[in-house]
Design an enzyme around this catalytic site. Sequence first.
Site, PDB file in Angstrom:
ATOM      1  N   GLY A 110     -33.111 -37.345 -28.053  1.00  0.00           N
ATOM      2  CA  GLY A 110     -33.740 -38.694 -28.529  1.00  0.00           C
ATOM      3  C   GLY A 110     -32.688 -39.578 -29.516  1.00  0.00           C
ATOM      4  O   GLY A 110     -33.144 -40.723 -29.458  1.00  0.00           O
ATOM      5  N   GLU A 113     -31.162 -41.554 -26.664  1.00  0.00           N
ATOM      6  CA  GLU A 113     -32.056 -42.392 -26.192  1.00  0.00           C
ATOM      7  C   GLU A 113     -32.405 -43.669 -27.298  1.00  0.00           C
ATOM      8  O   GLU A 113     -32.323 -44.682 -27.175  1.00  0.00           O
ATOM      9  CB  GLU A 113     -33.667 -41.629 -26.142  1.00  0.00           C
ATOM     10  CG  GLU A 113     -33.302 -40.698 -24.892  1.00  0.00           C
ATOM     11  CD  GLU A 113     -34.528 -39.938 -24.671  1.00  0.00           C
ATOM     12  OE1 GLU A 113     -34.907 -39.119 -25.825  1.00  0.00           O
ATOM     13  OE2 GLU A 113     -35.218 -39.912 -23.796  1.00  0.00           O
ATOM     14  N   GLU A 133     -31.913 -31.910 -23.335  1.00  0.00           N
ATOM     15  CA  GLU A 133     -33.078 -31.321 -23.088  1.00  0.00           C
ATOM     16  C   GLU A 133     -33.465 -30.141 -22.066  1.00  0.00           C
ATOM     17  O   GLU A 133     -34.242 -29.285 -22.266  1.00  0.00           O
ATOM     18  CB  GLU A 133     -34.071 -32.405 -22.886  1.00  0.00           C
ATOM     19  CG  GLU A 133     -34.163 -33.425 -23.675  1.00  0.00           C
ATOM     20  CD  GLU A 133     -33.605 -34.525 -23.943  1.00  0.00           C
ATOM     21  OE1 GLU A 133     -32.557 -34.636 -23.148  1.00  0.00           O
ATOM     22  OE2 GLU A 133     -33.709 -35.599 -24.762  1.00  0.00           O
TER      23      GLU A 133
HETATM   24  N1  CO8 Z   1     -34.897 -30.597 -34.212  1.00  0.00           N
HETATM   25  C1  CO8 Z   1     -35.257 -30.175 -35.497  1.00  0.00           C
HETATM   26  N2  CO8 Z   1     -34.108 -29.426 -36.016  1.00  0.00           N
HETATM   27  C2  CO8 Z   1     -32.847 -29.502 -35.774  1.00  0.00           C
HETATM   28  C3  CO8 Z   1     -32.599 -30.211 -34.548  1.00  0.00           C
HETATM   29  C4  CO8 Z   1     -33.661 -30.963 -33.862  1.00  0.00           C
HETATM   30  N3  CO8 Z   1     -33.266 -31.777 -32.928  1.00  0.00           N
HETATM   31  N4  CO8 Z   1     -30.998 -30.625 -34.399  1.00  0.00           N
HETATM   32  C5  CO8 Z   1     -30.745 -29.644 -35.374  1.00  0.00           C
HETATM   33  N5  CO8 Z   1     -31.810 -29.005 -36.378  1.00  0.00           N
HETATM   34  C6  CO8 Z   1     -31.670 -28.326 -37.505  1.00  0.00           C
HETATM   35  C7  CO8 Z   1     -31.228 -26.876 -37.293  1.00  0.00           C
HETATM   36  O1  CO8 Z   1     -32.573 -26.023 -36.810  1.00  0.00           O
HETATM   37  C8  CO8 Z   1     -30.776 -26.449 -38.347  1.00  0.00           C
HETATM   38  O2  CO8 Z   1     -31.831 -26.060 -39.263  1.00  0.00           O
HETATM   39  P1  CO8 Z   1     -31.629 -24.815 -40.473  1.00  0.00           P
HETATM   40  O3  CO8 Z   1     -30.363 -25.028 -40.977  1.00  0.00           O
HETATM   41  O4  CO8 Z   1     -33.008 -24.689 -41.008  1.00  0.00           O
HETATM   42  O5  CO8 Z   1     -31.317 -23.444 -39.182  1.00  0.00           O
HETATM   43  C9  CO8 Z   1     -30.065 -27.572 -38.948  1.00  0.00           C
HETATM   44  O6  CO8 Z   1     -30.600 -28.732 -38.307  1.00  0.00           O
HETATM   45  C10 CO8 Z   1     -28.434 -27.553 -38.820  1.00  0.00           C
HETATM   46  O7  CO8 Z   1     -28.282 -27.640 -37.270  1.00  0.00           O
HETATM   47  P2  CO8 Z   1     -27.204 -26.170 -36.801  1.00  0.00           P
HETATM   48  O8  CO8 Z   1     -26.911 -25.114 -37.785  1.00  0.00           O
HETATM   49  O9  CO8 Z   1     -27.627 -26.103 -35.697  1.00  0.00           O
HETATM   50  O10 CO8 Z   1     -25.802 -27.240 -36.958  1.00  0.00           O
HETATM   51  P3  CO8 Z   1     -24.447 -27.108 -36.119  1.00  0.00           P
HETATM   52  O11 CO8 Z   1     -23.585 -28.007 -36.732  1.00  0.00           O
HETATM   53  O12 CO8 Z   1     -24.196 -25.784 -35.640  1.00  0.00           O
HETATM   54  O13 CO8 Z   1     -24.935 -27.934 -34.552  1.00  0.00           O
HETATM   55  C11 CO8 Z   1     -26.235 -29.467 -33.590  1.00  0.00           C
HETATM   56  C12 CO8 Z   1     -25.393 -29.330 -34.793  1.00  0.00           C
HETATM   57  C13 CO8 Z   1     -25.126 -29.364 -32.086  1.00  0.00           C
HETATM   58  C14 CO8 Z   1     -26.670 -30.700 -33.499  1.00  0.00           C
HETATM   59  C15 CO8 Z   1     -27.229 -28.486 -32.972  1.00  0.00           C
HETATM   60  O14 CO8 Z   1     -28.162 -28.441 -34.232  1.00  0.00           O
HETATM   61  C16 CO8 Z   1     -28.203 -28.647 -31.952  1.00  0.00           C
HETATM   62  O15 CO8 Z   1     -27.867 -28.371 -30.952  1.00  0.00           O
HETATM   63  N6  CO8 Z   1     -29.295 -29.320 -32.286  1.00  0.00           N
HETATM   64  C17 CO8 Z   1     -30.512 -29.566 -31.183  1.00  0.00           C
HETATM   65  C18 CO8 Z   1     -29.905 -30.694 -30.246  1.00  0.00           C
HETATM   66  C19 CO8 Z   1     -31.029 -30.841 -29.016  1.00  0.00           C
HETATM   67  O16 CO8 Z   1     -31.412 -30.041 -28.325  1.00  0.00           O
HETATM   68  N7  CO8 Z   1     -31.567 -32.280 -29.191  1.00  0.00           N
HETATM   69  C20 CO8 Z   1     -32.503 -32.287 -28.309  1.00  0.00           C
HETATM   70  C21 CO8 Z   1     -33.869 -32.163 -28.806  1.00  0.00           C
HETATM   71  S1  CO8 Z   1     -35.152 -32.509 -27.782  1.00  0.00           S
HETATM   72  C22 CO8 Z   1     -35.179 -34.335 -27.317  1.00  0.00           C
HETATM   73  O17 CO8 Z   1     -34.859 -34.844 -28.310  1.00  0.00           O
HETATM   74  C23 CO8 Z   1     -36.455 -34.860 -26.759  1.00  0.00           C
HETATM   75  C24 CO8 Z   1     -36.504 -36.399 -26.850  1.00  0.00           C
HETATM   76  C25 CO8 Z   1     -37.739 -36.741 -26.173  1.00  0.00           C
HETATM   77  C26 CO8 Z   1     -39.047 -36.363 -26.810  1.00  0.00           C
HETATM   78  C27 CO8 Z   1     -40.243 -36.923 -26.053  1.00  0.00           C
HETATM   79  C28 CO8 Z   1     -41.309 -36.530 -26.912  1.00  0.00           C
HETATM   80  C29 CO8 Z   1     -42.159 -35.304 -26.357  1.00  0.00           C
END
Ligand code: CO8
Length: 256
Positions: A110, A113, A133
């Site tokens: 997102g 996006e 995703e």
């Molecule tokens: N949502 C919720 N929490 C998140 C997200 C997210 N997208 N990304 C990171 N966080 C949180 C982690 O869970 C973590 O929380 P905690 O400290 O409580 O464990 C905190 O942020 C820090 O993250 P990391 O420890 O993972 O940090 P890193 O530096 O190791 O990694 C990254 C950073 C690479 C960004 C990694 O966090 C990651 O891969 N995040 C997810 C990315 C992802 O998959 N994004 C796509 C999500 S789906 C989406 O966007 C669909 C859009 C359309 C939706 C349509 C409606 C239905």
Amino acid sequence: MEYQILNIQIMDRIAVVVISRPAAMNALNSDFFSEFNHFLDDLEPRDDVKVLVITGAGKSFVAGADIAEMVNFGKEQGLAFSIKGQRTFDRLEQLNIPVIAAINGYALGGGCELAMACDFRIASNLARFGQPEMNLGLMPGYAGTQRLSRLTGLGNALYMILTAATISADDALRIGLVQKVTEPGSLMEEVMKLASKIADNGSQAVAVAKKIIRQGLEKEFSKASQMESEAFAKLFDQAATKEGLKAFLEKRKPDW
Ligand code: CO8
């Protein structure tokens, strides 16, 4: 409204919105969409703001939609969350001022996006882009399937979405996803320079050109060109256009 996620500063004709949810890498949740729509409600009628800049706090631009919020969704909630995001991003895209995404870090899912709904994207060389995703058994839901192919071509969109690959800022530049890459420390300075350059231009002409470029892309070429001629002609009725032309001949800056 008391903003918790958005930090908004308006200075010298430029609004800068910083998205800040440090605990979740600035992931987009329902509260973000409420705040952002409220901000757009305030921004739309203003005529003192000429450019909007969107960026993220910390090492992320936006790491996607909030996975914790989506984890228990059923089909209806998924649809509502997708539509809410799409409507918000359409609204952003249709603003009559240019919107620049200043991409400081992760622009994933997102977040990518959101960046694509802006008019153009300037990235720090630390920025990373992706539509991850597929890793979650999901797909883009904020019109990423449509904007990514329009911006970068079919092959690049299929590659990014189907592989869920994360790409560097330089690769994003190479495929046309971003327009410029900067050193991390100079990102905001470069973006503000561009924003000021645009703010110095005739704002009616900027608004019309943005609209015609965007609407024209959805039309047949000859109809789009005709739309351009009509819009071009209408500008001659504007005092600002007369002033712009006159100022050039008089070798001075226009006084819009
Ligand atoms: N949502 C919720 N929490 C998140 C997200 C997210 N997208 N990304 C990171 N966080 C949180 C982690 O869970 C973590 O929380 P905690 O400290 O409580 O464990 C905190 O942020 C820090 O993250 P990391 O420890 O993972 O940090 P890193 O530096 O190791 O990694 C990254 C950073 C690479 C960004 C990694 O966090 C990651 O891969 N995040 C997810 C990315 C992802 O998959 N994004 C796509 C999500 S789906 C989406 O966007 C669909 C859009 C359309 C939706 C349509 C409606 C239905």
